[in-house]
Design a protein around this motif. Structure first.
Motif, PDB file in Angstrom:
ATOM      1  N   VAL A   3     -20.968  34.686  -2.641  1.00 46.59           N
ATOM      2  CA  VAL A   3     -19.623  34.967  -2.147  1.00 46.59           C
ATOM      3  C   VAL A   3     -18.989  35.926  -3.142  1.00 46.59           C
ATOM      4  N   LEU A   4     -18.651  37.125  -2.676  1.00 46.45           N
ATOM      5  CA  LEU A   4     -18.111  38.127  -3.587  1.00 46.45           C
ATOM      6  C   LEU A   4     -16.655  37.818  -3.934  1.00 46.45           C
ATOM      7  N   ALA A   5     -16.250  38.259  -5.127  1.00 46.25           N
ATOM      8  CA  ALA A   5     -14.863  38.112  -5.572  1.00 46.25           C
ATOM      9  C   ALA A   5     -14.410  39.453  -6.129  1.00 46.25           C
ATOM     10  N   PRO A   6     -14.162  40.433  -5.238  1.00 49.47           N
ATOM     11  CA  PRO A   6     -13.682  41.737  -5.694  1.00 49.47           C
ATOM     12  C   PRO A   6     -12.211  41.661  -6.073  1.00 49.47           C
ATOM     13  N   PRO A   7     -11.687  42.657  -6.785  1.00 43.93           N
ATOM     14  CA  PRO A   7     -10.258  42.659  -7.113  1.00 43.93           C
ATOM     15  C   PRO A   7      -9.410  42.561  -5.851  1.00 43.93           C
ATOM     16  N   GLY A   8      -8.387  41.709  -5.894  1.00 42.61           N
ATOM     17  CA  GLY A   8      -7.495  41.564  -4.759  1.00 42.61           C
ATOM     18  C   GLY A   8      -8.042  40.733  -3.628  1.00 42.61           C
ATOM     19  N   ALA A   9      -9.136  40.000  -3.861  1.00 36.86           N
ATOM     20  CA  ALA A   9      -9.713  39.183  -2.800  1.00 36.86           C
ATOM     21  C   ALA A   9      -8.714  38.139  -2.309  1.00 36.86           C
ATOM     22  N   VAL A  10      -8.750  37.832  -1.032  1.00 38.06           N
ATOM     23  CA  VAL A  10      -7.899  36.779  -0.477  1.00 38.06           C
ATOM     24  C   VAL A  10      -8.473  35.438  -0.931  1.00 38.06           C
ATOM     25  N   GLY A  11      -7.667  34.677  -1.639  1.00 40.51           N
ATOM     26  CA  GLY A  11      -8.153  33.444  -2.250  1.00 40.51           C
ATOM     27  C   GLY A  11      -8.734  32.461  -1.256  1.00 40.51           C
ATOM     28  N   PHE A  12      -8.080  32.310  -0.101  1.00 43.74           N
ATOM     29  CA  PHE A  12      -8.568  31.360   0.896  1.00 43.74           C
ATOM     30  C   PHE A  12      -9.974  31.731   1.348  1.00 43.74           C
ATOM     31  N   ASP A  13     -10.222  33.013   1.571  1.00 40.97           N
ATOM     32  CA  ASP A  13     -11.529  33.454   2.074  1.00 40.97           C
ATOM     33  C   ASP A  13     -12.639  33.098   1.092  1.00 40.97           C
ATOM     34  N   VAL A  14     -12.386  33.309  -0.184  1.00 42.25           N
ATOM     35  CA  VAL A  14     -13.393  33.006  -1.205  1.00 42.25           C
ATOM     36  C   VAL A  14     -13.669  31.506  -1.245  1.00 42.25           C
ATOM     37  N   THR A  15     -12.618  30.713  -1.368  1.00 43.24           N
ATOM     38  CA  THR A  15     -12.810  29.275  -1.544  1.00 43.24           C
ATOM     39  C   THR A  15     -13.299  28.594  -0.258  1.00 43.24           C
ATOM     40  N   ALA A  16     -12.856  29.082   0.906  1.00 43.33           N
ATOM     41  CA  ALA A  16     -13.301  28.469   2.161  1.00 43.33           C
ATOM     42  C   ALA A  16     -14.799  28.661   2.357  1.00 43.33           C
ATOM     43  N   GLY A  39     -18.858  38.608  -9.139  1.00 37.64           N
ATOM     44  CA  GLY A  39     -17.886  39.668  -9.395  1.00 37.64           C
ATOM     45  C   GLY A  39     -17.986  40.116 -10.832  1.00 37.64           C
ATOM     46  N   ASP A  40     -17.461  41.293 -11.096  1.00 41.66           N
ATOM     47  CA  ASP A  40     -17.530  41.847 -12.451  1.00 41.66           C
ATOM     48  C   ASP A  40     -16.258  41.519 -13.212  1.00 41.66           C
ATOM     49  N   GLY A  41     -16.205  40.302 -13.751  1.00 39.91           N
ATOM     50  CA  GLY A  41     -15.075  39.888 -14.560  1.00 39.91           C
ATOM     51  C   GLY A  41     -14.009  39.168 -13.767  1.00 39.91           C
ATOM     52  N   PRO A  42     -13.046  38.561 -14.462  1.00 35.71           N
ATOM     53  CA  PRO A  42     -11.963  37.817 -13.804  1.00 35.71           C
ATOM     54  C   PRO A  42     -11.188  38.716 -12.843  1.00 35.71           C
ATOM     55  N   VAL A  43     -10.751  38.145 -11.739  1.00 39.85           N
ATOM     56  CA  VAL A  43      -9.980  38.899 -10.750  1.00 39.85           C
ATOM     57  C   VAL A  43      -8.725  38.106 -10.405  1.00 39.85           C
ATOM     58  N   THR A  44      -7.739  38.828  -9.907  1.00 37.51           N
ATOM     59  CA  THR A  44      -6.528  38.204  -9.397  1.00 37.51           C
ATOM     60  C   THR A  44      -6.635  38.178  -7.887  1.00 37.51           C
ATOM     61  N   THR A  45      -6.684  36.995  -7.320  1.00 41.10           N
ATOM     62  CA  THR A  45      -6.778  36.870  -5.866  1.00 41.10           C
ATOM     63  C   THR A  45      -5.383  36.798  -5.270  1.00 41.10           C
ATOM     64  N   THR A  46      -5.306  37.055  -3.973  1.00 44.25           N
ATOM     65  CA  THR A  46      -4.011  37.037  -3.301  1.00 44.25           C
ATOM     66  C   THR A  46      -3.912  35.847  -2.377  1.00 44.25           C
ATOM     67  N   VAL A  47      -2.697  35.368  -2.216  1.00 46.23           N
ATOM     68  CA  VAL A  47      -2.386  34.295  -1.275  1.00 46.23           C
ATOM     69  C   VAL A  47      -1.145  34.736  -0.516  1.00 46.23           C
ATOM     70  N   ALA A  48      -1.254  34.816   0.801  1.00 50.50           N
ATOM     71  CA  ALA A  48      -0.132  35.218   1.656  1.00 50.50           C
ATOM     72  C   ALA A  48       0.439  36.568   1.254  1.00 50.50           C
ATOM     73  N   GLY A  49      -0.407  37.425   0.685  1.00 48.37           N
ATOM     74  CA  GLY A  49       0.002  38.789   0.390  1.00 48.37           C
ATOM     75  C   GLY A  49       0.879  38.942  -0.833  1.00 48.37           C
ATOM     76  N   ALA A  50       1.349  37.839  -1.421  1.00 46.19           N
ATOM     77  CA  ALA A  50       2.276  37.958  -2.540  1.00 46.19           C
ATOM     78  C   ALA A  50       1.857  37.078  -3.706  1.00 46.19           C
ATOM     79  N   ALA A  51       1.753  35.768  -3.464  1.00 40.85           N
ATOM     80  CA  ALA A  51       1.351  34.859  -4.535  1.00 40.85           C
ATOM     81  C   ALA A  51      -0.078  35.174  -4.961  1.00 40.85           C
ATOM     82  N   SER A  52      -0.450  34.720  -6.135  1.00 43.51           N
ATOM     83  CA  SER A  52      -1.792  35.028  -6.616  1.00 43.51           C
ATOM     84  C   SER A  52      -2.253  33.963  -7.596  1.00 43.51           C
ATOM     85  N   PHE A  53      -3.554  33.941  -7.837  1.00 42.59           N
ATOM     86  CA  PHE A  53      -4.100  33.101  -8.893  1.00 42.59           C
ATOM     87  C   PHE A  53      -5.351  33.778  -9.428  1.00 42.59           C
TER      88      PHE A  53
END
Length: 323
Positions: A3-16, A39-53
């Motif tokens: 499961v890829l984790a590119p920069p800006g990945a939608v968090g739900f998609d990765v974890t689901a 993925g190549d290093g830590p990324v910031t994922t998006t949630v609802a287009g604004a929140a992130s983790f």
């Protein structure tokens, strides 16, 4: 399973995707997939287009080339610049014969890799117009939950990503394994028709439609009429139609037909019952009727489907759960 984790990945998609493939179990209880987040290093994922983790992948991006399947999550349009390494990796994976599947706007990354050229694909309906405009060589269909082109698959929005994961599990290990995965996730195994929801358990135990659906699954062998179903639910036929339309997106009889085909599919995979006996247990009335509806929805006649399934999975799966 990568499961890829590119920069800006939608968090739900990765974890689901990780949850769906990670929770799957074979009849003997062993997990059929080893899931890597790449993925190549830590990324910031998006949630609802604004929140992130933040998310730290367990494996480098290149490790995905050792997987049998690569899942690409949606990526927020403005979250980060596109990483050219991801489309390049997807192209390399495809050239190696690795299966590639996207969730939601992950289809844009597949399109950038050229994997959707000349084919049919889907994405979130809000992004479908943009995908078609950016990639006119792709036939974008926003009215389906997912598109399976064999080696390349695309899905619509968030929930459709789970639909796609369950579809892949069913392709790999059969409907029985996928059904148990769906049950563990508390989601329907399959939804029918466009983006309408077709729920296996629509609501809670106090919901009359929930009770009706459970009753229908126990009585698929019976020749049921709309009047029978309405009487069991305690409503008029007209109100029954309204209830089903509102909660499942389809009519009671179409829902019943879907349930019968799915039950037939499970019996073909998990038992040695004859087509005639399966016809009786699923209420189709005649083997011809079963064959017609099964071919229309599954794409192959029952006997051929069973034969292909056995060849791919070395015999029947474990017995189906009691309905």
């Amino acid at each position: 399973m990568a499961v890829l984790a590119p920069p800006g990945a939608v968090g739900f998609d990765v974890t689901a995707a990780c949850q769906a493939f990670g929770i799957a179990r074979l009849p003997d209880g062993t997990p059929p997939y080893e899931v890597w987040v790449c993925g190549d290093g830590p990324v910031t994922t998006t949630v609802a287009g604004a929140a992130s983790f933040g998310l730290t992948p367990s494996h480098p991006l290149a490790a995905a080339l050792a997987a049998g399947t690569v899942v690409v999550p949606g990526v927020a349009r403005r979250a980060a610049p596109r990483d050219p390494a991801v489309p390049a990796l997807l192209r390399a994976a495809y050239d190696k014969g690795i299966r590639v599947a996207s969730i939601c706007t992950g289809a844009f990354l597949l399109a950038e890799a050229g994997l959707l050229d000349g084919g049919r694909a889907t994405t979130h309906w809000l992004a479908a117009g943009r995908l078609a405009a950016d990639h006119p060589e792709v036939r974008v269909d926003p009215g389906v939950l997912f598109v399976d082109n064999g080696q390349v698959l695309t899905s619509a929005g968030l929930a459709a990503g789970i639909d796609l994961c369950l579809h892949l599990i069913s392709r790999d290990h059969g409907a029985a394994v996928a059904a148990r995965t769906a049950s563990a996730l508390v989601v329907p195994l399959r939804r029918e028709g466009g983006t309408a929801q077709l729920l296996r358990h629509p609501g809670t135990g106090g919901d009359p439609l929930h009770a009706t659906v459970e009753w229908l699954h126990r009585n698929l062998h019976r020749r049921l009429t709309l009047a029978d179903i309405a009487h069991r639910t305690g409503v008029s036929v007209r109100h029954l139609h309204r209830m089903f339309r509102a909660r499942t997106g389809t009519t009671p009889l179409r829902w019943l037909l879907w349930a019968r085909v799915e039950r037939a599919r499970e019996l073909l995979e998990t038992t040695d019952l004859s087509v005639e006996e399966i016809t009786r247990l699923t209420g189709f009335g005649s083997p011809v009727s079963l064959r017609t509806h099964f071919c229309r929805r599954v794409g192959a006649p029952p006997s051929a489907y069973r034969r292909t399934f056995r060849e791919q999975h070395d015999g029947p799966a474990f017995p189906p759960a009691a309905q």
